[in-house]
Design a protein around this motif. Sequence first.
Motif, short mmCIF file in Angstrom:
data_model
loop_
_atom_site.label_atom_id
_atom_site.label_comp_id
_atom_site.label_asym_id
_atom_site.label_seq_id
_atom_site.Cartn_x
_atom_site.Cartn_y
_atom_site.Cartn_z
N GLY A 114 48.46 34.39 13.68
CA GLY A 114 48.32 33.40 14.73
C GLY A 114 48.67 34.00 16.07
O GLY A 114 49.01 35.18 16.18
N LYS A 115 48.59 33.19 17.09
CA LYS A 115 48.85 33.64 18.45
C LYS A 115 49.68 32.59 19.16
O LYS A 115 49.36 31.41 19.17
CB LYS A 115 47.53 33.86 19.19
CG LYS A 115 47.69 34.38 20.60
CD LYS A 115 46.35 34.76 21.21
CE LYS A 115 45.53 33.57 21.59
NZ LYS A 115 44.30 33.97 22.34
N THR A 116 50.78 33.02 19.75
CA THR A 116 51.57 32.12 20.60
C THR A 116 50.81 31.93 21.90
O THR A 116 50.45 32.91 22.55
CB THR A 116 52.95 32.72 20.90
OG1 THR A 116 53.57 33.15 19.70
CG2 THR A 116 53.84 31.70 21.60
N VAL A 336 38.85 25.23 13.47
CA VAL A 336 37.82 24.92 14.46
C VAL A 336 38.49 24.57 15.78
O VAL A 336 39.70 24.33 15.83
CB VAL A 336 36.91 23.74 14.02
CG1 VAL A 336 36.01 24.16 12.87
CG2 VAL A 336 37.74 22.51 13.66
N ASP A 337 37.69 24.53 16.85
CA ASP A 337 38.22 24.19 18.16
C ASP A 337 38.13 22.67 18.38
O ASP A 337 37.70 21.94 17.48
CB ASP A 337 37.49 24.98 19.25
CG ASP A 337 36.04 24.56 19.46
OD1 ASP A 337 35.60 23.51 18.90
OD2 ASP A 337 35.31 25.27 20.19
N PRO A 338 38.53 22.16 19.53
CA PRO A 338 38.48 20.71 19.75
C PRO A 338 37.09 20.10 19.68
O PRO A 338 36.96 18.88 19.54
CB PRO A 338 39.08 20.55 21.16
CG PRO A 338 39.99 21.73 21.31
CD PRO A 338 39.27 22.85 20.62
N ASN A 360 45.93 25.93 19.95
CA ASN A 360 46.92 25.38 20.89
C ASN A 360 47.63 24.16 20.31
O ASN A 360 47.65 23.08 20.91
CB ASN A 360 46.26 25.04 22.22
CG ASN A 360 45.62 26.24 22.87
OD1 ASN A 360 46.22 27.30 22.98
ND2 ASN A 360 44.37 26.11 23.29
N VAL A 361 48.23 24.35 19.16
CA VAL A 361 48.93 23.26 18.48
C VAL A 361 50.41 23.34 18.83
O VAL A 361 51.09 24.33 18.53
CB VAL A 361 48.74 23.35 16.95
CG1 VAL A 361 49.34 22.11 16.29
CG2 VAL A 361 47.27 23.49 16.60
N TYR A 362 50.91 22.30 19.47
CA TYR A 362 52.31 22.27 19.90
C TYR A 362 53.23 21.79 18.78
O TYR A 362 52.89 20.87 18.03
CB TYR A 362 52.48 21.37 21.12
CG TYR A 362 52.11 22.03 22.42
CD1 TYR A 362 53.08 22.62 23.23
CD2 TYR A 362 50.78 22.07 22.84
CE1 TYR A 362 52.74 23.23 24.43
CE2 TYR A 362 50.43 22.68 24.05
CZ TYR A 362 51.42 23.26 24.84
OH TYR A 362 51.08 23.88 26.02
N ALA A 371 56.60 25.12 21.49
CA ALA A 371 55.59 26.14 21.78
C ALA A 371 54.28 25.75 21.11
O ALA A 371 54.25 24.98 20.15
CB ALA A 371 56.05 27.51 21.29
N SER A 372 53.21 26.30 21.62
CA SER A 372 51.91 26.12 20.97
C SER A 372 51.47 27.45 20.38
O SER A 372 51.72 28.52 20.92
CB SER A 372 50.86 25.60 21.96
OG SER A 372 50.59 26.57 22.96
N TRP A 373 50.80 27.35 19.24
CA TRP A 373 50.24 28.49 18.55
C TRP A 373 48.78 28.19 18.22
O TRP A 373 48.38 27.03 18.10
CB TRP A 373 50.97 28.75 17.23
CG TRP A 373 52.30 29.42 17.34
CD1 TRP A 373 53.45 28.92 17.88
CD2 TRP A 373 52.64 30.73 16.88
NE1 TRP A 373 54.46 29.82 17.78
CE2 TRP A 373 54.01 30.94 17.16
CE3 TRP A 373 51.91 31.74 16.23
CZ2 TRP A 373 54.67 32.13 16.83
CZ3 TRP A 373 52.57 32.92 15.89
CH2 TRP A 373 53.93 33.10 16.21
N SER A 374 48.01 29.25 18.04
CA SER A 374 46.64 29.13 17.56
C SER A 374 46.47 30.01 16.33
O SER A 374 46.98 31.13 16.30
CB SER A 374 45.63 29.56 18.64
OG SER A 374 45.64 28.68 19.73
N GLY A 375 45.75 29.50 15.33
CA GLY A 375 45.51 30.29 14.13
C GLY A 375 45.16 29.38 12.96
O GLY A 375 45.41 28.17 12.99
N THR A 376 44.58 29.96 11.94
CA THR A 376 44.37 29.18 10.72
C THR A 376 45.71 28.78 10.12
O THR A 376 45.79 27.81 9.37
CB THR A 376 43.55 29.97 9.69
OG1 THR A 376 44.23 31.17 9.31
CG2 THR A 376 42.17 30.32 10.24
N SER A 377 46.77 29.51 10.48
CA SER A 377 48.12 29.15 10.06
C SER A 377 48.53 27.77 10.55
O SER A 377 49.41 27.13 9.95
CB SER A 377 49.14 30.17 10.58
OG SER A 377 49.09 31.36 9.85
N MET A 378 47.94 27.32 11.65
CA MET A 378 48.28 26.02 12.21
C MET A 378 47.42 24.91 11.59
O MET A 378 47.84 23.75 11.53
CB MET A 378 48.06 26.03 13.74
CG MET A 378 49.07 26.82 14.54
SD MET A 378 49.18 28.58 14.19
CE MET A 378 50.80 28.63 13.37
N ALA A 379 46.23 25.25 11.13
CA ALA A 379 45.39 24.25 10.47
C ALA A 379 45.89 23.93 9.07
O ALA A 379 45.84 22.78 8.62
CB ALA A 379 43.94 24.74 10.42
#
Length: 442
Positions: A114-116, A336-338, A360-362, A371-379
């Motif tokens: 993921g990405k912070t 997926v994105d928004p 960008n999931v907070y 913090a927000s992260w992006s990644g399949t880890s957040m889905a």
Amino acid sequence: MTHRIPAAFALLTLSLLSACSTTGTPAQASQPQARYTYVATVPLQAGDTRESLARAVGGEVLAWNEEGCVTGAANDCSALVGFTPKLGSAGVLSALSGRKVQVEANKDVFSGGGKTTAIANGTIAIWAGGTIAIWAGGTIAIWAGGEYSPIPQNSGLWQQIKLEQAQQLAPHVGEGVTVAVIDSGIDLQHPAFQGALADASTWRDFYAGDDVPQEEGVAGEGAYGHGTNVAGIILQIAPKAKIMPLRVLGADGSGDVASVTQAIRWAVEKGAQVINLSLGSAENSPAVQAAIDWATAQDVLVVASAGNENADHITYPAANASQGSAAPNLLSVGSVDPQDLKSSFSNYGAALEVVGPGENVYAPAPDGRMASWSGTSMAAPMTAGGLALALAEDLKVPVRSLTGAMAQTAGDIYAGGANASYTGLLGQGRLDLAAFLGQTIR
């Protein structure tokens, strides 16, 4: 050493890729316990002891699974032994005549991903007067005009998966359900987790070999904050669920086969009903898959992220979600994105079953922040939280139907030519929690 961000930081945008109850006292920076180059899964035979097997293999017995010796479950009548080239050899292993010994690489095989994308000062009002665990409070008061008031930044994401309607359908909002987060640990002292964790006797740090699965590292680097974010996402979906924190990843985001295997078995033995694996490997680990097979045979639900390399195949164990004995209770999750278009980073492929909005999931971050992260880890934790919502209610379908129903009720992301380059490679669609609960609970 664990580093603290000065409170003066209000918001810091980053683009750093990672390698992807009661509170405890945060651990000091820890060294990993013995990390062997290889692990061997050795079928047990009458007369075996830990000592005799360790001597035969030339290593250390890390797990001893003998339940299946009585029930006939082959994968659960075995020992997991760690060794290095100096301690074990193919010749030594071949001395275990008549046994099908499986040897595989162990060290740094798994990674979280993921990405912070942003870090905010967590002393702001979102933590005042309570925790994530009571944000729902048994009512729908956290929603106003479709906006998610605790963390407004997530309102669009939660509307995308119909979380407000789902929480109305499932008024227990996860109460009585334990979700194991097998990850980089969490910030055990974060206000968001007070009252939201399983009993401390269920916690474990398999990376450091102790009972304090505390996040360690430097903000914005590696996996620091990964597990805290994942756990916080689950609690936004199912606010009254309990989190069982299990650490298997170091600060750089890497982890061993032995740790992941042990954590899965521990989670089941300690009462988890859902396991979240926001981690993966390019290689299929027989030991990890055997642990998942054992867990899912007991109707424990497992979700796994698909990976973040924009590759045309997904990582393991997610790649096994559509085949094998574990398939009915194992779910693979992409992002997926928004606008419901494939996230630029998300892996894809025929083995992928469902996607969620992973950008960008907070959620809570270490040191009391957000913090927000992006990644399949957040889905993935969105689906884990959704499964917890269902398990807390009166089901009208068997538990073994839940992950399939979650995929089957997903929203269409292919209509009108959307995602045309990925038709059939992003699962059955984007997570729709309201449709899922409408089909599975009374």
